[in-house]
Design an enzyme around this catalytic site. Structure first.
Site, PDB file in Angstrom:
ATOM      1  N   CYS A  47     -12.025  10.128 -17.560  1.00 47.01           N
ATOM      2  CA  CYS A  47     -13.460  10.391 -17.428  1.00 47.01           C
ATOM      3  C   CYS A  47     -14.047   9.599 -16.258  1.00 47.01           C
ATOM      4  O   CYS A  47     -13.708   9.872 -15.119  1.00 47.01           O
ATOM      5  CB  CYS A  47     -14.162  10.094 -18.753  1.00 47.01           C
ATOM      6  SG  CYS A  47     -15.778  10.868 -18.896  1.00 47.01           S
ATOM      7  N   HIS A  63     -10.704  12.965 -23.069  1.00 44.02           N
ATOM      8  CA  HIS A  63     -10.480  11.621 -23.619  1.00 44.02           C
ATOM      9  C   HIS A  63      -9.316  11.594 -24.612  1.00 44.02           C
ATOM     10  O   HIS A  63      -9.530  11.801 -25.806  1.00 44.02           O
ATOM     11  CB  HIS A  63     -11.738  11.149 -24.344  1.00 44.02           C
ATOM     12  CG  HIS A  63     -12.855  10.780 -23.441  1.00 44.02           C
ATOM     13  ND1 HIS A  63     -13.010   9.510 -22.922  1.00 44.02           N
ATOM     14  CD2 HIS A  63     -13.885  11.498 -22.958  1.00 44.02           C
ATOM     15  CE1 HIS A  63     -14.084   9.465 -22.155  1.00 44.02           C
ATOM     16  NE2 HIS A  63     -14.642  10.663 -22.150  1.00 44.02           N
ATOM     17  N   GLU A 103      -7.849   8.982 -25.721  1.00 39.23           N
ATOM     18  CA  GLU A 103      -8.004   7.831 -26.622  1.00 39.23           C
ATOM     19  C   GLU A 103      -8.921   8.140 -27.802  1.00 39.23           C
ATOM     20  O   GLU A 103      -8.968   7.393 -28.762  1.00 39.23           O
ATOM     21  CB  GLU A 103      -8.496   6.610 -25.833  1.00 39.23           C
ATOM     22  CG  GLU A 103      -9.989   6.536 -25.535  1.00 39.23           C
ATOM     23  CD  GLU A 103     -10.441   7.441 -24.383  1.00 39.23           C
ATOM     24  OE1 GLU A 103      -9.635   8.254 -23.897  1.00 39.23           O
ATOM     25  OE2 GLU A 103     -11.624   7.329 -23.989  1.00 39.23           O
TER      26      GLU A 103
END
EC number: 6.3.5.3
Lengths: 225, 84
Positions: A86, A194, A196
């Site tokens: 990002c 993302h 994560e």
């Protein structure tokens, strides 16, 4: 394998990243301040998401001149793995470590939703845990995630298989549906989605694990070679 | 001392959703003769003369920081400020 997660003023996905690495993948990971100039203790660097320096001027434009980025340039230059998620992706393009740029979403809206991606190249240290052309679901959350590059750059990206992730349903207007690209050398990856945030069932998806598992598995191979 | 006015705008191939939003708002206000609006960035830089030519220094600042030449173009005007 030890990960460094640089923290810029305005980073906000840094703790999510460390949580994924430490608590879920049981890997060593440190948050390191943007003033760090030495990354020699680490095997991989992950630039986290957020709004570094308030996204003033342009996303990533100020962060790329933070002291830690000199160390990241050297780290990447030495062939070690660097990943930007990002805002981290935006920083890597601003720093010239990845081609292209991230412009405003076509809709001019901030988009926060789960997006379906296609793994276009699984022959990389970031994506080897996925099947080729696997469809995975990862969250996106950005206002400026519309990947742009000129035609000559796009042709190069395609010729060298540098497009790693594509959107199945292009949410932001990205050139050639690009969600994640790698440098020519194969050690720097940037992506808007993302991973994560997709590492536990309770989060809605575990499809992000593959990226970290790929890195960990490839590092082990290097260590044993 | 010099005053440098730098204007940074998007290349034609780049989306300018903010400019489009302002364009639409002007139309809603009745300015239907407005054809297009481009929204860019404007910088005023006060700078002391150095050994290097000022143009070279400003070009470098634009290329390195003020503009992303992948997406943007820039132009600038340099004027000498009167000493106080």
């Amino acid at each position: 394998m030890k990960f460094a997660v640089p923290v810029f003023p305005g980073s906000n996905c840094d703790h999510d990243m460390v949580n994924a690495l430490r608590d879920i993948l049981k890997a060593d990971a440190d948050l390191v301040p943007a003033t760090t100039t030495d990354l020699s203790a680490y095997d991989a660097v992950i630039l986290p998401g957020g709004f570094s320096y308030g996204d003033y001027l342009r996303s990533g434009a100020i962060a790329r001149f933070a002291p830690v980025m000199t160390a990241v340039q050297a780290f990447a230059g030495a062939g070690k793995p660097v990943m930007g998620i990002c805002n981290g992706f935006q920083i890597l393009t601003e720093a010239g470590l990845l081609p292209g740029a991230l412009q405003a979403n076509r809709s001019s809206k901030f988009i926060c939703k789960t997006s379906e991606l296609i793994v276009k190249n699984n022959q990389t240290q970031f994506s080897s845990a996925y099947a080729e052309n696997a469809h995975i679901n990862l969250p996106i959350a950005h206002g400026e995630g519309n990947y742009y590059c000129d035609d000559a750059t796009l042709a190069e990206l395609r010729a060298n298989q540098q497009i790693i992730f594509e959107y199945a349903d292009n949410p932001n207007g990205s050139t050639a549906n690009i969600a994640g690209v790698m440098n020519r050398q194969g050690n720097v990856l940037g992506m808007m989605p993302h991973p994560e945030r997709a590492v536990e069932t309770i989060l809605g998806s575990t499809d992000g694990l593959g990226i970290f598992q790929s890195l960990l598995a490839n590092q082990q191979e290097v260590a044993h070679a | 001392m010099y005053l440098v006015k730098v204007y940074v705008t998007y290349k034609e191939s780049i989306l300018d959703p903010k400019g489009e939003a302002v364009n639409d708002a002007l139309h809603r206000l009745g300015y239907t003769n407005v054809d297009s609006v481009e929204l860019g960035k404007y910088f005023e830089i006060k700078i002391k003369p150095d050994k290097r030519p000022i143009e070279a220094e400003v070009d470098e600042m634009c290329d390195r920081l003020l503009a992303n030449v992948n997406m943007e173009t820039y132009r600038y005007e340099i004027s000498q400020m009167e000493a106080l």
